[in-house]
Design an enzyme around this catalytic site. Structure first.
Site, PDB file in Angstrom:
ATOM      1  CG  ASN A 149      68.617  36.368  58.277  1.00 39.61           C
ATOM      2  OD1 ASN A 149      67.413  36.229  58.044  1.00 39.61           O
ATOM      3  ND2 ASN A 149      69.382  37.160  57.570  1.00 39.61           N
ATOM      4  CB  SER A 226      67.875  30.658  50.037  1.00 38.33           C
ATOM      5  OG  SER A 226      66.917  29.623  49.998  1.00 38.33           O
ATOM      6  CD  GLU A 245      62.186  42.106  50.301  1.00 40.37           C
ATOM      7  OE1 GLU A 245      63.415  42.283  50.149  1.00 40.37           O
ATOM      8  OE2 GLU A 245      61.345  42.981  50.085  1.00 40.37           O
ATOM      9  CB  CYS A 279      69.763  39.287  52.859  1.00 43.69           C
ATOM     10  SG  CYS A 279      68.904  40.639  53.684  1.00 43.69           S
TER      11      CYS A 279
HETATM   12  P1  NAP Z   1      65.637  29.409  53.367  1.00 44.03           P
HETATM   13  O1  NAP Z   1      66.338  28.136  53.620  1.00 44.03           O
HETATM   14  O2  NAP Z   1      65.305  29.786  51.978  1.00 44.03           O
HETATM   15  O3  NAP Z   1      64.290  29.344  54.256  1.00 44.03           O
HETATM   16  C1  NAP Z   1      63.408  30.425  54.318  1.00 44.03           C
HETATM   17  C2  NAP Z   1      62.033  29.925  54.684  1.00 44.03           C
HETATM   18  O4  NAP Z   1      61.528  29.114  53.619  1.00 44.03           O
HETATM   19  C3  NAP Z   1      62.019  29.055  55.929  1.00 44.03           C
HETATM   20  O5  NAP Z   1      60.859  29.314  56.667  1.00 44.03           O
HETATM   21  C4  NAP Z   1      61.968  27.657  55.335  1.00 44.03           C
HETATM   22  O6  NAP Z   1      61.414  26.692  56.209  1.00 44.03           O
HETATM   23  C5  NAP Z   1      61.041  27.903  54.169  1.00 44.03           C
HETATM   24  N1  NAP Z   1      61.049  26.845  53.164  1.00 44.03           N
HETATM   25  C6  NAP Z   1      61.968  25.889  52.945  1.00 44.03           C
HETATM   26  N2  NAP Z   1      61.583  25.081  51.923  1.00 44.03           N
HETATM   27  C7  NAP Z   1      60.384  25.541  51.495  1.00 44.03           C
HETATM   28  C8  NAP Z   1      59.471  25.144  50.481  1.00 44.03           C
HETATM   29  N3  NAP Z   1      59.712  24.106  49.678  1.00 44.03           N
HETATM   30  N4  NAP Z   1      58.333  25.857  50.333  1.00 44.03           N
HETATM   31  C9  NAP Z   1      58.070  26.914  51.124  1.00 44.03           C
HETATM   32  N5  NAP Z   1      58.893  27.338  52.109  1.00 44.03           N
HETATM   33  C10 NAP Z   1      60.044  26.658  52.291  1.00 44.03           C
HETATM   34  O7  NAP Z   1      66.447  30.637  53.979  1.00 44.03           O
HETATM   35  P2  NAP Z   1      67.148  30.768  55.387  1.00 44.03           P
HETATM   36  O8  NAP Z   1      68.340  29.884  55.425  1.00 44.03           O
HETATM   37  O9  NAP Z   1      66.160  30.663  56.482  1.00 44.03           O
HETATM   38  O10 NAP Z   1      67.607  32.305  55.314  1.00 44.03           O
HETATM   39  C11 NAP Z   1      68.763  32.694  54.636  1.00 44.03           C
HETATM   40  C12 NAP Z   1      68.443  33.244  53.277  1.00 44.03           C
HETATM   41  O11 NAP Z   1      67.483  34.278  53.374  1.00 44.03           O
HETATM   42  C13 NAP Z   1      69.670  33.889  52.640  1.00 44.03           C
HETATM   43  O12 NAP Z   1      69.714  33.579  51.277  1.00 44.03           O
HETATM   44  C14 NAP Z   1      69.408  35.372  52.847  1.00 44.03           C
HETATM   45  O13 NAP Z   1      70.082  36.212  51.941  1.00 44.03           O
HETATM   46  C15 NAP Z   1      67.933  35.442  52.686  1.00 44.03           C
HETATM   47  N6  NAP Z   1      67.393  36.655  53.308  1.00 44.03           N
HETATM   48  C16 NAP Z   1      66.954  37.675  52.505  1.00 44.03           C
HETATM   49  C17 NAP Z   1      66.494  38.855  53.095  1.00 44.03           C
HETATM   50  C18 NAP Z   1      65.998  40.010  52.263  1.00 44.03           C
HETATM   51  O14 NAP Z   1      65.378  40.901  52.817  1.00 44.03           O
HETATM   52  N7  NAP Z   1      66.227  40.031  50.962  1.00 44.03           N
HETATM   53  C19 NAP Z   1      66.481  38.973  54.468  1.00 44.03           C
HETATM   54  C20 NAP Z   1      66.925  37.910  55.240  1.00 44.03           C
HETATM   55  C21 NAP Z   1      67.378  36.746  54.654  1.00 44.03           C
HETATM   56  P3  NAP Z   1      62.379  25.746  57.088  1.00 44.03           P
HETATM   57  O15 NAP Z   1      63.082  26.648  58.027  1.00 44.03           O
HETATM   58  O16 NAP Z   1      61.405  24.842  57.743  1.00 44.03           O
HETATM   59  O17 NAP Z   1      63.294  25.053  56.150  1.00 44.03           O
END
Ligand code: NAP
Length: 469
Positions: A149, A226, A245, A279
């Protein structure tokens, strides 16, 4: 684009298409990395870590400062790339690119500010005649796993501090939005980052994630994404430092003395920017009984004024969601809430990835639209009667990333700040606000550790205690 491993731009036969979320056109392709690419990247990063640890801090400052200058020169391209791969409107894409430049500049400054402390050990019963000091040293190899995002700024929040602190870094960008990261790597190399100090491995987290998380040569993982993936990474990480995060379902409280026009504007801005895929998006809007209906009357036209469409079109205020399946999920949660007795005030429809900005009122806190992270363009409105019940409702969640209150009453504002369990608290603005220099991170299931270059540098260094006998 190619990925960057072992000091070279490399390609693979198996490719992944990067799609424009608005019309599904192919923006570019990236190689689909395998576990052996991760192995090569970490092996190279180990050598890069030695180079970085031996590089004078002033040199690290100069490289990052130069990178920030190059980012300024390329701000239009960076902003457009963000919009093309992520779908946020161009004004937001350009805004993110400008923030990313500032993040790298802040990190550059932090390279010059690594300090320790001196300790008069004679204060200890066994310490007479002894003196000590602490040294902050780099962790070594840092892995950055980032979400879709904010494909540039959140990468800069990891890469900048890691390099400033004298580490090497392995980036695993989100598969939906890898191009901004790859362009950042080009800039950093041009600015003088040693080739092996940076690696960018593109490919599915489900395929290559564990190879990164479980590798004992990685000393520190900085993850944004996530909750569930974060927990999985922690389980795989073993004995490593981690910063997590994670997500949230941020509450915004409207007390009876609030300026309703201002709250409506803040709800529209902080609940619907980037189609709610932030987020800290305002998700649970809790309104005092006395002004509940008045507030909905003001909020409805404000949200209905958010036009949707092609994010490159300057008339568009809100672009698509990242994937069709996400828009479908958001729509299903809204439908569930309405069939469970909530009232649809506006929105509730979608065309592919474009989901209409939606207000659902009279929401029961147990409904999914309230108790889970919706991560989409919808707010769930409910009521409360006094400050204590507002605080109880705000805290009634496993998450704790950002929380907001609108009131002119200083006592209520301070009580809220003290009693709501959240890493960020906003008084008289919505939940989605961040200055890149501030300490930023969640409590509870929203994670642990702080970002913001000063704080991330602390987390990406380790302390050694030196005792002079
Ligand atoms: P996500 O599905 O958790 O993916 C985040 C990253 O993790 C991606 O690079 C993803 O790769 C990777 N990933 C997936 N499976 C993995 C595994 N088994 N081992 C290691 N890495 C893996 O999150 P998203 O949909 O991209 O982002 C949305 C989430 O991020 C929301 O929950 C949001 O609240 C959170 N977020 C938090 C913050 C904060 O600062 N707290 C900021 C922004 C977003 P792939 O893309 O290849 O699947």
């Amino acid at each position: 684009m190619k990925m960057y491993i072992g000091g070279e731009w490399v390609d693979r036969e198996t490719k992944i298409e990067v799609l424009n979320p608005f019309d599904q056109s192919v923006v570019d392709t990236i190689p689909s990395a395998t576990a052996s690419d991760v192995e090569a990247a970490i092996t190279s990063a180990e050598r890069g870590a030695v180079v970085m640890a031996n590089m004078p801090a002033y040199e690290r400052y100069k490289i990052l400062h130069r990178a920030a200058e190059l980012m300024t020169d390329r701000i239009d391209d960076l902003g457009r790339t963000i919009t093309l791969e992520e779908g946020k409107v161009l004004a937001e894409g350009l805004g993110e690119a400008a923030r990313a430049q500032e993040t790298i500049e802040l990190a550059a400054e932090e390279a010059k500010r690594l300090t320790g402390e001196t300790l008069d050990l004679s204060g200890a019963s066994n310490g007479a005649g002894k003196f000590g000091f602490t040294l902050r040293v780099p962790c070594g190899v840092v892995a950055a796993i980032t979400p879709f995002n904010f494909p540039l700024n959140l990468v800069c929040h990891k890469v900048g501090p890691a390099l400033a602190a004298g580490n090497s870094i392995v980036i695993k960008p989100a598969t939906d939005t890898p191009l901004s990261s790859l362009k950042l790597v080009e800039i950093l190399l041009e600015a003088g980052v040693p080739p092996e100090a940076i690696q960018c491995v593109t490919g599915s987290g489900g395929v290559i994630g564990d190879a990164i998380s479980s590798d004992s040569r990685v000393r520190k993982i900085s993850f944004t994404g996530s909750r569930d993936i974060g927990e999985h990474i922690c389980q795989k990480a073993g004995l490593k430092k981690v910063t997590m995060e994670l997500g949230s379902n941020a509450p915004l409280i409207v007390m009876a003395d609030a300026d309703l026009e201002k709250v409506a504007a803040a709800t529209a801005t902080t609940g619907f920017a980037n189609a709610g895929q932030v987020c800290i998006s305002a998700q649970r809007i809790m309104v005092n009984d006395a002004i509940y209906n008045d507030f909905l009357e003001v909020l409805k036209p404000t949200v209905e004024a958010i036009t949707t469409g092609n994010p490159l079109d300057s008339e568009t205020k809100m672009g698509p969601m990242i994937r069709d399946s996400d828009a479908e999920r958001v729509n299903a949660w809204i439908t569930d809430a309405v069939s469970g007795g909530a009232n649809l005030i506006t929105g509730g429809t979608r065309e592919g990835t474009l989901h209409a900005p939606t207000i659902v009122a009279d929401v029961d806190p147990a409904m999914r639209i309230s108790c889970d992270e919706i991560f989409g363009p919808a707010v769930a409105v409910s009521r409360f009667d006094d400050i204590d019940s507002a605080i109880a409702q705000a805290n009634d969640t496993n998450y704790g990333l950002s929380a907001a209150i609108f009131t002119e009453n200083i006592n209520w504002a301070v009580q809220y700040a003290q009693q709501v369990k959240s890493g960020n608290i906003h008084i008289n603005w919505g939940t989605q606000w961040r200055a890149d220099l501030m300490p930023y991170g969640g409590l509870k299931d929203s994670g642990m550790g702080k970002e913001g270059p000063k704080y991330a540098v602390e987390e990406m260094t380790e302390t050694k205690m030196v005792v002079i006998h």
